[in-house]
Design a protein around this motif. Structure first.
Motif, PDB file in Angstrom:
ATOM      1  N   CYS A 135      -7.425 -26.986  -9.995  1.00 56.66           N
ATOM      2  CA  CYS A 135      -7.747 -25.584  -9.702  1.00 56.66           C
ATOM      3  C   CYS A 135      -6.478 -24.799  -9.376  1.00 56.66           C
ATOM      4  CB  CYS A 135      -8.750 -25.481  -8.556  1.00 56.66           C
ATOM      5  SG  CYS A 135      -8.086 -25.864  -6.919  1.00 56.66           S
ATOM      6  N   ASP A 136      -6.610 -23.489  -9.245  1.00 56.93           N
ATOM      7  CA  ASP A 136      -5.445 -22.637  -8.991  1.00 56.93           C
ATOM      8  C   ASP A 136      -4.785 -22.957  -7.657  1.00 56.93           C
ATOM      9  OD1 ASP A 136      -7.829 -21.655  -7.792  1.00 56.93           O
ATOM     10  OD2 ASP A 136      -6.968 -19.658  -7.575  1.00 56.93           O
ATOM     11  N   LEU A 137      -5.579 -23.320  -6.648  1.00 57.99           N
ATOM     12  CA  LEU A 137      -5.009 -23.602  -5.334  1.00 57.99           C
ATOM     13  C   LEU A 137      -4.257 -24.934  -5.330  1.00 57.99           C
ATOM     14  CD1 LEU A 137      -7.995 -22.350  -3.182  1.00 57.99           C
ATOM     15  CD2 LEU A 137      -5.804 -21.211  -3.533  1.00 57.99           C
ATOM     16  N   CYS A 138      -4.776 -25.915  -6.019  1.00 55.65           N
ATOM     17  CA  CYS A 138      -4.029 -27.174  -6.166  1.00 55.65           C
ATOM     18  C   CYS A 138      -2.711 -26.923  -6.884  1.00 55.65           C
ATOM     19  CB  CYS A 138      -4.861 -28.195  -6.936  1.00 55.65           C
ATOM     20  SG  CYS A 138      -6.184 -28.961  -5.977  1.00 55.65           S
ATOM     21  N   ALA A 139      -2.749 -26.072  -7.906  1.00 53.55           N
ATOM     22  CA  ALA A 139      -1.527 -25.763  -8.660  1.00 53.55           C
ATOM     23  C   ALA A 139      -0.493 -25.061  -7.798  1.00 53.55           C
ATOM     24  CB  ALA A 139      -1.867 -24.897  -9.880  1.00 53.55           C
ATOM     25  N   GLN A 140      -0.954 -24.366  -6.749  1.00 52.14           N
ATOM     26  CA  GLN A 140      -0.048 -23.673  -5.834  1.00 52.14           C
ATOM     27  C   GLN A 140       0.375 -24.560  -4.661  1.00 52.14           C
ATOM     28  OE1 GLN A 140      -1.905 -19.951  -4.609  1.00 52.14           O
ATOM     29  NE2 GLN A 140      -2.656 -19.600  -6.688  1.00 52.14           N
ATOM     30  N   GLY A 141       0.029 -25.838  -4.706  1.00 53.67           N
ATOM     31  CA  GLY A 141       0.419 -26.752  -3.639  1.00 53.67           C
ATOM     32  C   GLY A 141      -0.427 -26.651  -2.392  1.00 53.67           C
ATOM     33  N   GLN A 142      -1.692 -26.263  -2.549  1.00 51.85           N
ATOM     34  CA  GLN A 142      -2.602 -26.143  -1.414  1.00 51.85           C
ATOM     35  C   GLN A 142      -3.840 -27.007  -1.606  1.00 51.85           C
ATOM     36  OE1 GLN A 142      -2.610 -21.685  -1.791  1.00 51.85           O
ATOM     37  NE2 GLN A 142      -2.289 -21.781   0.434  1.00 51.85           N
ATOM     38  N   PRO A 143      -3.652 -28.326  -1.717  1.00 53.33           N
ATOM     39  CA  PRO A 143      -4.802 -29.207  -1.954  1.00 53.33           C
ATOM     40  C   PRO A 143      -5.802 -29.203  -0.809  1.00 53.33           C
ATOM     41  CG  PRO A 143      -2.883 -30.497  -1.355  1.00 53.33           C
ATOM     42  CD  PRO A 143      -2.399 -29.088  -1.570  1.00 53.33           C
ATOM     43  N   ASN A 144      -5.350 -28.850   0.395  1.00 54.01           N
ATOM     44  CA  ASN A 144      -6.253 -28.830   1.549  1.00 54.01           C
ATOM     45  C   ASN A 144      -7.349 -27.781   1.418  1.00 54.01           C
ATOM     46  OD1 ASN A 144      -3.948 -27.050   1.837  1.00 54.01           O
ATOM     47  ND2 ASN A 144      -4.667 -26.578   3.889  1.00 54.01           N
ATOM     48  N   ILE A 145      -7.097 -26.734   0.639  1.00 54.77           N
ATOM     49  CA  ILE A 145      -8.135 -25.713   0.418  1.00 54.77           C
ATOM     50  C   ILE A 145      -8.542 -25.668  -1.053  1.00 54.77           C
ATOM     51  CG2 ILE A 145      -7.698 -24.305   2.461  1.00 54.77           C
ATOM     52  CD1 ILE A 145      -5.915 -22.495   0.745  1.00 54.77           C
ATOM     53  N   CYS A 146      -8.403 -26.800  -1.724  1.00 53.74           N
ATOM     54  CA  CYS A 146      -8.874 -26.957  -3.096  1.00 53.74           C
ATOM     55  C   CYS A 146     -10.300 -26.431  -3.222  1.00 53.74           C
ATOM     56  CB  CYS A 146      -8.825 -28.444  -3.468  1.00 53.74           C
ATOM     57  SG  CYS A 146      -9.736 -28.882  -4.957  1.00 53.74           S
ATOM     58  N   ARG A 147     -10.560 -25.720  -4.290  1.00 55.30           N
ATOM     59  CA  ARG A 147     -11.887 -25.130  -4.477  1.00 55.30           C
ATOM     60  C   ARG A 147     -12.965 -26.189  -4.720  1.00 55.30           C
ATOM     61  NH1 ARG A 147     -11.293 -19.660  -4.934  1.00 55.30           N
ATOM     62  NH2 ARG A 147      -9.221 -18.909  -5.555  1.00 55.30           N
ATOM     63  N   ASN A 148     -12.558 -27.379  -5.097  1.00 57.77           N
ATOM     64  CA  ASN A 148     -13.511 -28.437  -5.433  1.00 57.77           C
ATOM     65  C   ASN A 148     -13.311 -29.683  -4.572  1.00 57.77           C
ATOM     66  OD1 ASN A 148     -14.412 -26.890  -7.838  1.00 57.77           O
ATOM     67  ND2 ASN A 148     -12.358 -27.368  -8.579  1.00 57.77           N
ATOM     68  N   ARG A 149     -12.684 -29.506  -3.406  1.00 61.24           N
ATOM     69  CA  ARG A 149     -12.322 -30.677  -2.608  1.00 61.24           C
ATOM     70  C   ARG A 149     -13.540 -31.444  -2.123  1.00 61.24           C
ATOM     71  NH1 ARG A 149     -10.933 -26.622   1.943  1.00 61.24           N
ATOM     72  NH2 ARG A 149     -12.841 -26.713   3.179  1.00 61.24           N
ATOM     73  N   GLN A 150     -13.316 -32.726  -1.953  1.00 63.43           N
ATOM     74  CA  GLN A 150     -14.242 -33.592  -1.247  1.00 63.43           C
ATOM     75  C   GLN A 150     -13.459 -34.264  -0.126  1.00 63.43           C
ATOM     76  OE1 GLN A 150     -16.143 -36.240  -4.117  1.00 63.43           O
ATOM     77  NE2 GLN A 150     -17.864 -34.837  -4.199  1.00 63.43           N
ATOM     78  N   ILE A 151     -14.158 -34.729   0.891  1.00 62.02           N
ATOM     79  CA  ILE A 151     -13.510 -35.372   2.026  1.00 62.02           C
ATOM     80  C   ILE A 151     -14.229 -36.676   2.317  1.00 62.02           C
ATOM     81  CG2 ILE A 151     -12.876 -35.164   4.463  1.00 62.02           C
ATOM     82  CD1 ILE A 151     -12.866 -32.134   4.108  1.00 62.02           C
ATOM     83  N   LEU A 152     -13.439 -37.748   2.398  1.00 59.16           N
ATOM     84  CA  LEU A 152     -14.013 -39.035   2.772  1.00 59.16           C
ATOM     85  C   LEU A 152     -14.658 -38.923   4.156  1.00 59.16           C
ATOM     86  CD1 LEU A 152     -11.075 -41.361   1.670  1.00 59.16           C
ATOM     87  CD2 LEU A 152     -13.276 -41.087   0.520  1.00 59.16           C
ATOM     88  N   GLY A 153     -15.826 -39.499   4.303  1.00 58.57           N
ATOM     89  CA  GLY A 153     -16.545 -39.416   5.566  1.00 58.57           C
ATOM     90  C   GLY A 153     -17.440 -38.198   5.660  1.00 58.57           C
ATOM     91  N   ILE A 154     -17.364 -37.313   4.657  1.00 56.54           N
ATOM     92  CA  ILE A 154     -18.259 -36.152   4.595  1.00 56.54           C
ATOM     93  C   ILE A 154     -19.040 -36.161   3.293  1.00 56.54           C
ATOM     94  CG2 ILE A 154     -18.436 -33.628   4.560  1.00 56.54           C
ATOM     95  CD1 ILE A 154     -16.009 -33.490   6.352  1.00 56.54           C
ATOM     96  N   HIS A 155     -18.308 -36.180   2.191  1.00 54.06           N
ATOM     97  CA  HIS A 155     -18.946 -36.132   0.877  1.00 54.06           C
ATOM     98  C   HIS A 155     -19.163 -37.514   0.266  1.00 54.06           C
ATOM     99  CE1 HIS A 155     -16.824 -32.200   1.345  1.00 54.06           C
ATOM    100  NE2 HIS A 155     -18.022 -31.781   1.030  1.00 54.06           N
ATOM    101  N   ARG A 156     -18.489 -38.516   0.817  1.00 54.68           N
ATOM    102  CA  ARG A 156     -18.673 -39.903   0.384  1.00 54.68           C
ATOM    103  C   ARG A 156     -18.325 -40.805   1.566  1.00 54.68           C
ATOM    104  NH1 ARG A 156     -14.613 -41.351  -4.370  1.00 54.68           N
ATOM    105  NH2 ARG A 156     -14.852 -43.442  -3.509  1.00 54.68           N
ATOM    106  N   PRO A 157     -18.711 -42.086   1.522  1.00 55.80           N
ATOM    107  CA  PRO A 157     -18.535 -42.943   2.698  1.00 55.80           C
ATOM    108  C   PRO A 157     -17.101 -42.988   3.201  1.00 55.80           C
ATOM    109  CG  PRO A 157     -19.960 -44.015   1.115  1.00 55.80           C
ATOM    110  CD  PRO A 157     -19.416 -42.781   0.433  1.00 55.80           C
TER     111      PRO A 157
END
Length: 310
Positions: free
Chosen positions: A81-103
């Motif tokens: 996504c555009d935010l990942c391309a800008q070096g902002q993976p923490n606010i990736c538009r499609n992010r998932q987080i271990l312990g929230i979206h998967r075990p």
């Protein structure tokens, strides 16, 4: 295998669950320690992003099948996504987080994407490794504030995030750090680590970190901020902003939201935590997990940081 499972509002239970299935591009991590985060305590009381049944735990360390000690970055960014391309993976538009979206790591073993696994340098102990993830939050907030060496710093909240903000500010050559909290026990820890302390902020600061995130602490973070200063909000206790917007305009104070961290922040945290006094953490067996989680969820302020050891 054993796992601590979020099964319903305000309920976590130790259960026997199936072994994780390791998919293509994934690695099996044998968990050595997993920290209980304040966001998880809140998330279990008021379910939202976390949907039961769920194995939580996003602050964990362990080893791979070949014995390599690793830390896991729980933020799974899409990378496209555009935010990942800008070096902002923490606010990736499609992010998932271990312990929230998967075990996550409240288990004996967990399958994670290989891209999330980072080998640990020699000499990083289990406790320090388990604190890398919360420390990365503090490193990120310090970077957002502009790496303000020589600043008068205020920190609201002496939980794990507040104490890692204190550690990070001292490592970053802050002129002084004042930590505010209502718990005398937590204030004693902050004082031992090098802060001045009190139940609330006093005086004026160049930078304030709000590690609580309630309306009252939002207001306090701005009331005690000098004109032109910056407050960084890391806490997620409440949605109410609680501040006077006209004062914000007239004094050019800045409010920055800080969510998680980038890859560089995570790497910096790995380098930092080994030199910190982390005696404010306590360890518990996974079998004790439900009891200590429930105790903290019901408002107890000790331990400051509980690590679950499978």
């Amino acid at each position: 295998m054993k796992a601590l499972v979020f099964t319903g509002p305000s309920v976590v239970e130790l259960r026997e669950v199936p072994e994780p299935v390791v998919g293509a591009g994934e690695v099996l991590v044998h968990v050595a320690a997993s920290g209980i985060c304040g966001s998880e305590l809140h998330g279990v009381r008021t379910p939202g992003f976390r949907v039961p049944p769920l194995i939580m735990g996003h602050e964990f360390t362990g080893h791979t099948d070949d014995g390599q000690a690793v830390i896991v970055n729980p933020i799974l960014a899409c990378g496209t996504c555009d935010l990942c391309a800008q070096g902002q993976p923490n606010i990736c538009r499609n992010r998932q987080i271990l312990g929230i979206h998967r075990p996550g790591g409240f288990a004996e073993r967990v399958a994670v994407p290989a891209t999330a696994v980072i080998p640990l340098p020699d000499g990083v102990g289990r406790t320090a490794a388990a604190l890398i993830e919360p420390a990365a939050n503090a490193v990120h907030a310090w970077r957002l504030a502009g790496h303000p060496a020589g600043a008068r710093v205020g920190v609201i909240g002496a939980g794990a995030i507040g104490l890692t903000c204190l550690h990070t500010a001292l490592a970053g050559k802050a002129a002084s750090v004042h930590v505010a909290d209502r718990s005398p026990e937590r204030l004693a820890i902050a004082a031992r680590l090098g802060a001045t302390t009190g139940p609330e902020l006093t005086g004026e600061y160049d930078v304030v970190f709000d590690a609580v995130g309630a309306a009252a602490t939002h207001e306090q973070s701005l009331t005690h901020l000098r004109p032109g200063g910056v407050t960084v909000w890391l806490g997620l206790a409440a949605a109410d902003p609680g501040f006077d917007a006209t004062d914000l305009v007239r004094t050019e104070k800045r409010v920055l939201g800080s969510f998680a961290y980038g890859d560089a922040d995570f790497s910096a945290a790995i380098d930092l935590v080994g030199g910190w006094d982390l005696s404010w953490t306590d360890t518990y067996s996974l079998d004790q997990g439900a009891d200590i989680f429930t105790t903290l969820m019901n408002g107890h302020t000790t331990p400051v940081k509980a690590l679950l050891i499978p």
